[in-house]
Motif scaffolding. Structure first.
Motif, PDB file in Angstrom:
ATOM      1  N   VAL A   1      17.654 -13.899   8.351  1.00 31.90           N
ATOM      2  CA  VAL A   1      17.634 -15.353   8.528  1.00 31.90           C
ATOM      3  C   VAL A   1      18.662 -16.064   7.667  1.00 31.90           C
ATOM      4  O   VAL A   1      18.988 -17.223   7.938  1.00 31.90           O
ATOM      5  N   VAL A   2      19.161 -15.402   6.637  1.00 32.62           N
ATOM      6  CA  VAL A   2      20.257 -15.960   5.848  1.00 32.62           C
ATOM      7  C   VAL A   2      20.975 -14.815   5.147  1.00 32.62           C
ATOM      8  O   VAL A   2      20.343 -13.882   4.663  1.00 32.62           O
ATOM      9  N   GLU A   3      22.296 -14.895   5.149  1.00 36.87           N
ATOM     10  CA  GLU A   3      23.117 -13.955   4.403  1.00 36.87           C
ATOM     11  C   GLU A   3      23.838 -14.734   3.323  1.00 36.87           C
ATOM     12  O   GLU A   3      24.432 -15.768   3.596  1.00 36.87           O
ATOM     13  N   ASP A   4      23.761 -14.250   2.102  1.00 36.39           N
ATOM     14  CA  ASP A   4      24.469 -14.868   0.984  1.00 36.39           C
ATOM     15  C   ASP A   4      24.117 -16.359   0.857  1.00 36.39           C
ATOM     16  O   ASP A   4      24.969 -17.225   0.996  1.00 36.39           O
TER      17      ASP A   4
ATOM     18  N   ALA B   1      18.035 -25.690 -15.055  1.00 40.72           N
ATOM     19  CA  ALA B   1      17.354 -24.436 -14.705  1.00 40.72           C
ATOM     20  C   ALA B   1      17.518 -23.370 -15.783  1.00 40.72           C
ATOM     21  O   ALA B   1      16.568 -22.637 -16.089  1.00 40.72           O
ATOM     22  N   THR B   2      18.696 -23.296 -16.395  1.00 46.68           N
ATOM     23  CA  THR B   2      18.951 -22.235 -17.369  1.00 46.68           C
ATOM     24  C   THR B   2      18.579 -22.629 -18.795  1.00 46.68           C
ATOM     25  O   THR B   2      17.849 -21.907 -19.471  1.00 46.68           O
ATOM     26  N   ARG B   3      19.049 -23.766 -19.251  1.00 45.06           N
ATOM     27  CA  ARG B   3      18.859 -24.135 -20.658  1.00 45.06           C
ATOM     28  C   ARG B   3      17.508 -24.767 -20.949  1.00 45.06           C
ATOM     29  O   ARG B   3      16.957 -24.569 -22.027  1.00 45.06           O
ATOM     30  N   VAL B   4      16.989 -25.531 -20.019  1.00 45.70           N
ATOM     31  CA  VAL B   4      15.707 -26.193 -20.245  1.00 45.70           C
ATOM     32  C   VAL B   4      14.549 -25.317 -19.782  1.00 45.70           C
ATOM     33  O   VAL B   4      13.588 -25.092 -20.521  1.00 45.70           O
ATOM     34  N   ALA B   5      14.643 -24.813 -18.540  1.00 47.71           N
ATOM     35  CA  ALA B   5      13.524 -24.067 -17.959  1.00 47.71           C
ATOM     36  C   ALA B   5      13.584 -22.565 -18.227  1.00 47.71           C
ATOM     37  O   ALA B   5      12.594 -21.866 -18.062  1.00 47.71           O
ATOM     38  N   GLY B   6      14.748 -22.043 -18.623  1.00 46.88           N
ATOM     39  CA  GLY B   6      14.852 -20.639 -18.999  1.00 46.88           C
ATOM     40  C   GLY B   6      15.040 -19.656 -17.857  1.00 46.88           C
ATOM     41  O   GLY B   6      14.881 -18.448 -18.057  1.00 46.88           O
ATOM     42  N   TYR B   7      15.393 -20.140 -16.682  1.00 44.02           N
ATOM     43  CA  TYR B   7      15.678 -19.233 -15.569  1.00 44.02           C
ATOM     44  C   TYR B   7      17.120 -18.758 -15.656  1.00 44.02           C
ATOM     45  O   TYR B   7      17.935 -19.345 -16.353  1.00 44.02           O
ATOM     46  N   ARG B   8      17.448 -17.709 -14.916  1.00 39.76           N
ATOM     47  CA  ARG B   8      18.822 -17.185 -14.959  1.00 39.76           C
ATOM     48  C   ARG B   8      19.800 -18.092 -14.220  1.00 39.76           C
ATOM     49  O   ARG B   8      20.999 -18.060 -14.481  1.00 39.76           O
ATOM     50  N   THR B   9      19.304 -18.864 -13.270  1.00 39.63           N
ATOM     51  CA  THR B   9      20.102 -19.825 -12.502  1.00 39.63           C
ATOM     52  C   THR B   9      19.138 -20.671 -11.679  1.00 39.63           C
ATOM     53  O   THR B   9      17.927 -20.523 -11.795  1.00 39.63           O
ATOM     54  N   VAL B  10      19.673 -21.533 -10.829  1.00 38.94           N
ATOM     55  CA  VAL B  10      18.836 -22.286  -9.888  1.00 38.94           C
ATOM     56  C   VAL B  10      18.257 -21.312  -8.860  1.00 38.94           C
ATOM     57  O   VAL B  10      18.755 -20.196  -8.703  1.00 38.94           O
ATOM     58  N   PHE B  11      17.207 -21.737  -8.174  1.00 36.06           N
ATOM     59  CA  PHE B  11      16.631 -20.891  -7.130  1.00 36.06           C
ATOM     60  C   PHE B  11      16.143 -21.757  -5.970  1.00 36.06           C
ATOM     61  O   PHE B  11      15.969 -22.961  -6.106  1.00 36.06           O
ATOM     62  N   ALA B  12      15.944 -21.122  -4.824  1.00 37.92           N
ATOM     63  CA  ALA B  12      15.594 -21.829  -3.590  1.00 37.92           C
ATOM     64  C   ALA B  12      14.187 -22.411  -3.653  1.00 37.92           C
ATOM     65  O   ALA B  12      13.293 -21.859  -4.306  1.00 37.92           O
ATOM     66  N   HIS B  13      14.006 -23.506  -2.950  1.00 36.10           N
ATOM     67  CA  HIS B  13      12.675 -24.068  -2.734  1.00 36.10           C
ATOM     68  C   HIS B  13      11.852 -23.041  -1.948  1.00 36.10           C
ATOM     69  O   HIS B  13      12.353 -22.440  -0.990  1.00 36.10           O
TER      70      HIS B  13
ATOM     71  N   SER C   1       8.082 -14.411  -4.964  1.00 36.27           N
ATOM     72  CA  SER C   1       9.168 -14.275  -5.928  1.00 36.27           C
ATOM     73  C   SER C   1      10.250 -15.296  -5.605  1.00 36.27           C
ATOM     74  O   SER C   1      10.339 -15.770  -4.468  1.00 36.27           O
ATOM     75  N   GLN C   2      11.071 -15.593  -6.602  1.00 29.41           N
ATOM     76  CA  GLN C   2      12.173 -16.529  -6.389  1.00 29.41           C
ATOM     77  C   GLN C   2      13.211 -15.948  -5.429  1.00 29.41           C
ATOM     78  O   GLN C   2      13.398 -14.736  -5.345  1.00 29.41           O
ATOM     79  N   VAL C   3      13.874 -16.867  -4.755  1.00 31.91           N
ATOM     80  CA  VAL C   3      15.024 -16.542  -3.914  1.00 31.91           C
ATOM     81  C   VAL C   3      16.228 -17.176  -4.593  1.00 31.91           C
ATOM     82  O   VAL C   3      16.244 -18.379  -4.859  1.00 31.91           O
ATOM     83  N   TRP C   4      17.236 -16.354  -4.888  1.00 27.53           N
ATOM     84  CA  TRP C   4      18.383 -16.773  -5.688  1.00 27.53           C
ATOM     85  C   TRP C   4      19.618 -16.999  -4.822  1.00 27.53           C
ATOM     86  O   TRP C   4      19.754 -16.402  -3.755  1.00 27.53           O
ATOM     87  N   PRO C   5      20.541 -17.813  -5.291  1.00 29.03           N
ATOM     88  CA  PRO C   5      21.829 -17.911  -4.610  1.00 29.03           C
ATOM     89  C   PRO C   5      22.429 -16.509  -4.456  1.00 29.03           C
ATOM     90  O   PRO C   5      22.353 -15.684  -5.372  1.00 29.03           O
ATOM     91  N   GLY C   6      22.996 -16.260  -3.301  1.00 25.62           N
ATOM     92  CA  GLY C   6      23.559 -14.939  -3.011  1.00 25.62           C
ATOM     93  C   GLY C   6      22.594 -14.021  -2.273  1.00 25.62           C
ATOM     94  O   GLY C   6      23.011 -12.999  -1.719  1.00 25.62           O
TER      95      GLY C   6
END
Length: 138
Positions: free
Chosen positions: A17-20, A46-58, A88-93
């Motif tokens: 349903v989605v690539e990259d 997302a990274t500095r305040v919330a501590g995630y590795r990057t943003v993630f999908a809704h 689980s989170q869905v990440w960019p890429g």
């Protein structure tokens, strides 16, 4: 529309349903949904305040993509119920594949029950759920 007589328990239907997945797609979804939570669009937050590795999908973006696969499979008017759980989170890429597995086919009642799983490219389930659909009976 699926035909109940043609379905077998364990039969699978699958689609990418989605690539990259892109950050632009995340921002576009935020705008379309009105959900501007910075976890999904603001890298610094997302990274500095919330501590995630990057943003993630809704989560609802993931569920919406799964729903689109289902309506492409059975038709908009035939989808009777659809729900699930975000795993689980869905990440960019990420590349996401939806698999719908027949768990029940009622040839007399004209319905089918499906287990729905969305997996990322590593095979990790990011969403699990169910669907019920109306089917043709002839």
């Amino acid at each position: 529309m699926l035909n109940a007589a043609d379905l077998r328990v364990g039969q699978e239907f699958s689609a990418v349903v989605v690539e990259d997945l892109t950050r632009t797609q995340l921002v576009m979804y935020a705008g379309a949904s009105g959900d501007y939570n910075p976890l999904h669009t603001d890298e610094v937050y997302a990274t500095r305040v919330a501590g995630y590795r990057t943003v993630f999908a809704h989560g609802m973006l993931t569920m919406g993509m799964a729903g689109r696969m289902l309506t492409d499979l059975v038709g908009v008017d035939a989808l009777l119920a659809f729900g699930g759980r975000f795993r689980s989170q869905v990440w960019p890429g990420d590349t996401l594949t939806v698999t719908a597995t027949v768990t029940e086919a009622d040839t007399e009642g004209g319905t089918a029950e499906l287990d729905v799983v969305v997996r990322n490219a590593t095979g990790e389930p990011v969403f699990t759920g169910y669907a019920r659909t109306r089917c043709a009976t002839s």
